[in-house]
Write an enzyme that holds these catalytic residues in place. Structure first.
Site, PDB file in Angstrom:
ATOM      1  N   VAL A  49      14.128  95.283 105.616  1.00 20.25           N
ATOM      2  CA  VAL A  49      13.133  94.874 104.625  1.00 20.25           C
ATOM      3  C   VAL A  49      13.826  94.415 103.340  1.00 20.25           C
ATOM      4  O   VAL A  49      13.392  93.465 102.694  1.00 20.25           O
ATOM      5  CB  VAL A  49      12.126  96.014 104.329  1.00 20.25           C
ATOM      6  N   CYS A  50      14.921  95.085 102.990  1.00 19.41           N
ATOM      7  CA  CYS A  50      15.609  94.817 101.724  1.00 19.41           C
ATOM      8  C   CYS A  50      15.956  93.345 101.498  1.00 19.41           C
ATOM      9  O   CYS A  50      15.694  92.823 100.416  1.00 19.41           O
ATOM     10  CB  CYS A  50      16.861  95.677 101.604  1.00 19.41           C
TER      11      CYS A  50
END
Length: 178
Positions: A49-50
């Protein structure tokens, strides 16, 4: 946990890597005096997700710069890990070049000071903070690591804070203040 919003932002000093992944440096909160700062934590380098959040913020860097705002990302990884991630191609789960630096909170003290450290895992939650030019923490949002944040909402809140007035729900730039 002690309230942070409306108080002086917790001080910090961390090592960094430049957004182009070439140079190491250091950063302190005082380096941002006189400017707004969007200061955000993410759990770990080389995760899933980062990079969607980090690259979206990087893509919007000119919009933040137009609002006299700097961006600083931080995780508990080393600046060497950050450098490797920036220099890894996007198609190989890398970041590619960024328009802001990444800082290393290897001691986890900054994440602890900002109330986002998950002690038992040794990583930070997704915390985003807006700090005003005088160093006052004006906004914080912390969410579960499974969910990415919104660049548009961050910009909207920043503009609302900079408007200098009372902003009702769903206020947008150009709307009247209360």
């Amino acid at each position: 946990m002690e309230r942070l919003v409306g108080k002086a932002a917790p001080d910090f000093a961390m090592n960094t890597v430049s957004g182009d992944g070439q140079d190491f440096g250091a950063v302190k909160l005082s380096d941002y005096r006189g400017k707004w700062l969007v200061f955000f934590f993410y759990p770990l380098d080389f995760t899933f997700v980062c990079p969607t959040e980090i690259t979206a913020l990087s893509d919007a860097a000119d919009q933040f710069k137009a609002l006299d705002t700097e961006i600083l990302g931080v995780s508990v990884d080393s600046e060497h890990s950050h450098k490797a991630w920036i220099n890894t191609p996007k198609e190989s789960n890398g970041l590619g070049k960024l328009n802001f630096p990444l800082a290393s909170d290897i001691t986890k003290q900054v994440a602890r000071d900002y109330g986002v450290l998950i002690e038992e895992e040794g990583i930070a939650l997704r915390g985003l903070f807006i700090i005003d030019p005088e160093g006052e923490l004006k906004y914080q949002v912390v969410n579960h690591n499974d969910v990415g944040r919104s660049v548009e909402e961050t910009l909207r809140v920043l503009q609302a804070l900079q408007s200098g007035g009372l902003c009702p729900m769903n206020w947008k730039p150009g709307d009247k203040n209360l």
